[in-house]
Scaffold this active site. Structure first.
Site, PDB file in Angstrom:
ATOM      1  N   HIS A   1      -4.624  -4.276  -1.916  1.00 53.77           N
ATOM      2  CA  HIS A   1      -5.115  -3.810  -0.812  1.00 53.77           C
ATOM      3  C   HIS A   1      -5.177  -2.374  -0.785  1.00 53.77           C
ATOM      4  CE1 HIS A   1      -3.092  -7.901   0.556  1.00 53.77           C
ATOM      5  NE2 HIS A   1      -4.374  -7.769   0.211  1.00 53.77           N
TER       6      HIS A   1
ATOM      7  N   GLY B   1       8.987 -10.993  -3.243  1.00 55.87           N
ATOM      8  CA  GLY B   1       8.854 -10.479  -1.985  1.00 55.87           C
ATOM      9  C   GLY B   1       7.646 -10.753  -1.191  1.00 55.87           C
TER      10      GLY B   1
ATOM     11  N   CYS C   1     -14.185   8.647   2.413  1.00 47.82           N
ATOM     12  CA  CYS C   1     -15.309   8.871   3.587  1.00 47.82           C
ATOM     13  C   CYS C   1     -15.995   7.565   3.694  1.00 47.82           C
ATOM     14  CB  CYS C   1     -16.134   9.981   3.315  1.00 47.82           C
ATOM     15  SG  CYS C   1     -17.238  10.028   4.654  1.00 47.82           S
TER      16      CYS C   1
ATOM     17  N   ASN D   1      11.949 -14.704  -2.943  1.00 49.27           N
ATOM     18  CA  ASN D   1      11.659 -14.283  -1.711  1.00 49.27           C
ATOM     19  C   ASN D   1      12.526 -14.974  -0.516  1.00 49.27           C
ATOM     20  OD1 ASN D   1       9.493 -13.058   0.283  1.00 49.27           O
ATOM     21  ND2 ASN D   1       9.706 -14.907   1.064  1.00 49.27           N
TER      22      ASN D   1
ATOM     23  N   GLY E   1      13.250 -16.673   2.542  1.00 48.68           N
ATOM     24  CA  GLY E   1      12.636 -17.405   3.445  1.00 48.68           C
ATOM     25  C   GLY E   1      11.492 -18.029   2.842  1.00 48.68           C
TER      26      GLY E   1
ATOM     27  N   VAL F   1       0.992  -1.288  -0.079  1.00 49.90           N
ATOM     28  CA  VAL F   1       0.212  -0.092   0.198  1.00 49.90           C
ATOM     29  C   VAL F   1       0.793   1.122  -0.223  1.00 49.90           C
ATOM     30  CG1 VAL F   1      -1.799  -1.312   1.138  1.00 49.90           C
ATOM     31  CG2 VAL F   1      -0.165   0.073   2.627  1.00 49.90           C
TER      32      VAL F   1
END
Length: 291
Positions: free
Chosen positions: A140, A239, A148, A265, A267, A124
């Site tokens: 996202h 990632g 609003c 990535n 991990g 984001v």
């Protein structure tokens, strides 16, 4: 230029340099792709100095017991909104100043060359937009926009910062720690007198244009992304551990379509047992090596 700037490795897990064999394997994967579908996560932005949630040893969950705001709590509780916006107000100048790194720029270049068919980011932070990517969906949402909850009016987050400053001319707070998504750590005492404006049109509740934890991505956006995936011939995940189902569902769909999937990535990820290729390297170090 950005592309020559040294990466910020403060929030990047330790890893070995790219293995020449792995570079060759990813090169073959990308060369064979004609319409590449790319999904990115927090691990592509850590090299821009933005921490993530899940990296072993240095992600937010490893460093603290703090958890991000929940959607239901934000909507229901005025004090939760006050706490969120106070922390966001303090963190915004730094968070909004982060710049794309080499990985973002490489993906933008692949798009320009017609290699990248569609990019979906779970982030984001607007870094893909800053890099110049256009064939893109922010799964996202983006913290740089605010809307609003009552009337739907939208404003820029930078504009809201000015409203905060006008309402809180003498309020000051020193942050002790930074979290992902523009958040910082403040005490309840620091937050207590922070004033939060309502919508300038209807007085309603203002919320960042992001999917908070516990909320769902709109069905319209999910369908749109599935359509872009259906047009693609391969998938690259960069990632992301893909622990969040809103992104993982597209990897499951790619597997169902028997598309080759490469994962870059540091991990383990949820895709490791069915990906065609898994690489443990920094995105900003490996992606620029691919021609």
């Amino acid at each position: 230029s950005i592309s020559r700037a040294s990466p910020n490795l403060t929030f990047v897990p330790a890893c070995l340099p790219p293995d020449p064999v792995e570079v060759e394997e990813l090169q073959r994967f990308v060369s064979n792709s004609k319409r590449l579908f790319v999904m990115t996560g927090a691990g592509i932005s850590t090299e821009s100095g933005i921490p993530d949630y899940r990296s072993e040893g240095i992600g937010l969950y490893a460093r603290t017991d703090r958890r991000p705001v929940q959607h239901a709590e934000f909507v229901r509780s005025a004090s939760a909104r006050q706490r969120y916006w106070a922390r966001n107000f303090v963190g915004w100048p730094q968070f909004s100043s982060h710049q794309p790194n080499r990985a973002h720029l490489v993906l933008r270049d692949w798009e320009k060359l017609g290699k990248l068919h569609w990019l979906v980011t779970q982030n984001v932070d607007a870094l893909h937009t800053k890099a110049g990517s256009q064939r893109m969906t922010e799964l996202h949402g983006c913290t740089h926009r605010v809307f609003c909850l009552d009337c739907g009016d939208r404003i820029l987050r930078s504009e809201l910062q000015e409203h905060f400053e006008a309402l809180n001319p003498t309020w000051k707070a020193e942050a002790f720690g930074v979290a992902p998504d523009g958040d910082v750590f403040l005490t309840d005492e620091q937050v207590r007198n922070f004033q939060v404006p309502g919508c300038h049109k209807c007085g309603g509740i203002l919320k960042p244009d992001v999917t908070f934890f516990g909320d769902t991505v709109s069905q319209e956006k999910v369908s749109f992304v599935h359509q872009r995936l259906a047009e693609s011939d391969s998938m690259l995940v960069a990632g992301s551990s893909m622990q969040v189902y809103s992104g993982y569902r597209f990897a499951l769909a790619a597997r169902e379509k028997k598309l080759p999937i490469a994962v870059l990535n540091i991990g383990p990820t949820r895709l490791d047992h069915f990906a065609s290729l898994k690489l443990n390297s920094r995105c900003g170090e490996l992606l620029p090596l691919i021609v």
